[in-house]
Design an enzyme around this catalytic site. Structure first.
Site: not given
Length: 383
Positions: A192, A194-195, A286-290
């Site tokens: 997933q 958004r970057n 991953g780290r801090d997903h969403a």
């Protein structure tokens, strides 16, 4: 063997042929509810099986079960409400058992909703449960407070697909499952994003790819917050990365048209369920997903998976990757013993600032081909 759809069956609420013609004719006579772009994508995702096992917008029992238990009434894991909000005036005269037409903002009839229930809801309670905060500075909470007074629930039928400028990148679960099978992939990991990709993303993907047959890169395309990469930029950047740095036939790139809720841990589970419906057997978290701001702990979105042993998709947890000057490469804290002075963290903010100056980030941060693609855009970020 691709993962079974969530709930065991891929939902299809798309109507075609003679029945579609009859329903379109009927829809012209019905009360119409205008859907904003985000709700249009929810409608399509329900109809095309992305949100299986949902067949429509949630009724009250489903909403409350999701808010309080993070499960559907059937006990199937589900963490994010999929609801449709309406003003009382919009549905004056509509009662349970009626049909209403769902139309786009420019008047295209998209589908029908078979009204099962019209009900009120507590916005503060909704925000608290989904986002773990009532703070209106949280973008998801702000959206919740801006919702209309009532919710309308029931099964839907899709009669027309909305326009889609990214059709070249669009695949639905029925199609990805066939594609994965044709490629001979038995194990597929979903990613997933958004970057646009930096080297930290690439190393996570390639580490996961070392253990499975194929990688499904599934960028989220839809409304994002100011400062996020534009959709077109993300796709062009991934095209460049895959072309130059991935073995042939190891990756499928297709979009997920939906909107970021920024619900942290709950959204991580939701994103995993969606990728399970696409056919993925594994999902990268991953780290801090969403996440957004400091509303969630850095690895809270990984910890929540222990509450869902019956999810039916295997999460792959990654710590943060960084460049270590002493190791001379990209590593994470599991494999690198060196202290912070040697570590260069992949800061999205820092990469954006470099790109905004019209410069290329260093090659230990971003592939030059990816940077070149981004720099071709006059305005690569959402304003």
């Amino acid at each position: 063997m691709t993962a079974r759809p969530h709930g065991g069956k891929l939902i299809n609420r798309v109507v075609s042929g003679r029945r579609r013609e009859l329903l379109l004719k009927e829809a012209n006579e019905l009360t119409q509810i205008k859907l904003s772009q985000d709700w249009v994508t929810d409608l399509v995702n329900i109809a095309r099986g992305v949100f299986s096992p949902l067949e429509g917008f949630m009724i009250q029992e489903e909403l409350l079960s999701v808010l309080y238990d993070m499960r559907l009434p059937s006990d199937l894991p589900w963490t994010i409400p999929i609801v449709l909000d309406v003003d009382p005036g919009e549905i004056a005269g509509v009662k349970e058992g009626d049909d209403v037409a769902l139309v786009s903002e420019d008047g295209l009839i998209l589908g029908l909703l078979h009204v099962e229930e019209i009900y009120g809801f507590d916005k503060k309670e909704y925000a608290e449960k989904v986002f773990k905060t009532r703070d209106a500075n949280h973008p998801g909470v702000a959206r919740t407070y801006a919702m209309k007074e009532l919710l309308i629930g029931g099964k839907i039928d899709l009669l027309n697909d909305p326009p889609n400028k990214f059709y070249r990148y669009t695949l639905y679960p029925a199609e990805t499952r066939v594609l994965f099978k044709e490629k001979g992939w038995r194990t597929i990991v979903g990613f997933q994003t958004r970057n646009a990709p930096h080297l930290g993303h690439e190393y996570i993907q390639k580490t996961a790819l070392a253990f499975v047959d194929g990688l499904f890169i599934n960028p989220l395309i839809g409304k994002k917050k100011k400062g996020d990469f534009k959709d077109e930029v993300i796709l062009a950047a991934y095209d460049a990365l895959i072309k130059h740095y991935y073995p042939k036939d190891s990756v499928v790139l297709a979009i997920l048209r939906t909107w970021m809720r920024y619900a942290g841990p709950r959204e991580a589970i939701f994103h995993a369920i969606i990728r399970k419906n696409f056919g993925c057997t594994h999902f990268i978290v991953g780290r801090d997903h969403a996440g957004v701001g400091n509303y969630y702990g850095p690895y809270e979105a990984q910890e929540i998976f222990s509450e869902f042993p019956d999810l039916g998709i295997t999460p792959l947890f990654f710590r943060e990757f960084f460049y270590c000057k002493k190791c001379g490469g990209i590593v994470n804290e599991r494999v690198c013993p060196h202290t912070g002075e040697y570590r260069i963290v992949f800061s999205g903010t820092k990469i954006r600032q470099i790109l905004l100056r019209g410069e290329k980030p260093p090659e230990y941060m971003m592939r030059p081909e990816v940077a070149d693609v981004i720099l071709k855009w006059d305005k690569p970020f959402v304003e």
